[in-house]
Design an enzyme around this catalytic site. Structure first.
Site: not given
Length: 278
Positions: A42, A119
């Site tokens: 990701s 993230k």
């Protein structure tokens, strides 16, 4: 001293040494740095599957989330940070708290499942965040986007989970070259980082997200392959992340394994030793 007495004395000293070593390691992991192994794609190409890094826990101060979670499913051990330090969880605050900056790559606890996620911090408290046609908008203004060539990788199972990458030029057969468009994205304060694009998806066009006070909005750099704050807070989606759920900032990759295990040293990537995370 008898032979038996000498053996017992040596055994006790060995046990004490092991206990002290574990205590020191526990304090180090809780207070200073936490090791983190990248399991998914990701955050490509900033972070690759198999990157091993240490998370700086001192960057934002300490909360219940700073305590380690110990999960060894092979032996049925599942101790969560909240089981150890849940008494600190109350008012979304931190001890010696420091404010994260937009663009930081952050490890945090998923607000629902407690799983560690990594993230990039996109939205600060009070911000309005929206995606329009794949372009990030912050407080109504589009961020600067520049073409940065093509990211390529082999289409094959990656990491211990054996996931195959998503390809813009797909379908791609096993062993083929998997491609994604690469862009430079520059955030309002000047942080510049690479993002990837695979295809047009629902998450490329979103409503306006108004970030509440005491919360943050996160996105993955591999925009079409990231479950992040664009998705409502459930066991799958992340939603807005409370300040107290932040664990620390990821600053540098120590080493990186392209194989199924970090122990397969012959698969370590020679270009990622001590690589700074931008």
């Amino acid at each position: 001293m008898s032979e038996k007495g000498g053996f017992m004395s040596g055994l006790i000293e060995t046990i004490k040494t092991i206990v002290y070593a574990l205590l020191i390691a526990g304090v180090f992991r809780t207070v200073f740095f936490q090791p983190f192994w990248i399991p998914s794609g990701s955050m490509k190409d900033t972070l690759l599957i198999g990157d091993f890094l240490f998370v700086n826990k001192m960057a934002y101060g300490y909360s219940y989330a700073s305590c380690p979670s110990i999960r060894l499913p092979q032996v049925g051990l599942d101790i969560d940070a909240e089981d150890i330090c849940g008494w600190m969880k109350s008012d979304n605050s931190r001890i010696w708290g420091g404010a994260p900056e937009r663009g930081d790559v952050v490890v945090f606890r998923h607000p629902v499942t407690g799983t560690d996620y990594i993230k990039r911090l996109i939205g600060l408290p009070g911000d309005k965040v929206q995606m329009k046609d794949g372009v990030l908008h912050i407080n109504g203004d589009p961020v600067k986007i520049e073409a940065a060539g093509t990211f390529t990788e082999i289409f094959e199972p990656q990491g211990p989970e054996g996931r195959t990458p998503q390809c813009e030029n797909g379908p791609v057969g096993a062993g083929g070259i998997c491609e994604k468009s690469r862009y430079w994205e520059t955030l309002p304060e000047g942080t510049r980082h690479a993002i990837l694009n695979v295809t047009d998806r629902r998450s490329d066009n979103t409503p306006v997200f108004s970030v509440p006070e005491g919360h943050y909005f996160f996105m993955g750099d591999n925009r079409d392959n990231s479950t992040d704050s664009r998705f409502a807070q459930t066991a799958q989606g992340v939603g807005f992340v409370p300040y107290e759920d932040l664990i620390g900032r990821a600053d540098r990759i120590m080493f990186s394994s392209a194989g199924r295990s970090m122990l397969y040293f012959w698969t370590w990537r020679s270009d990622r030793y001590f690589k700074a995370i931008e």
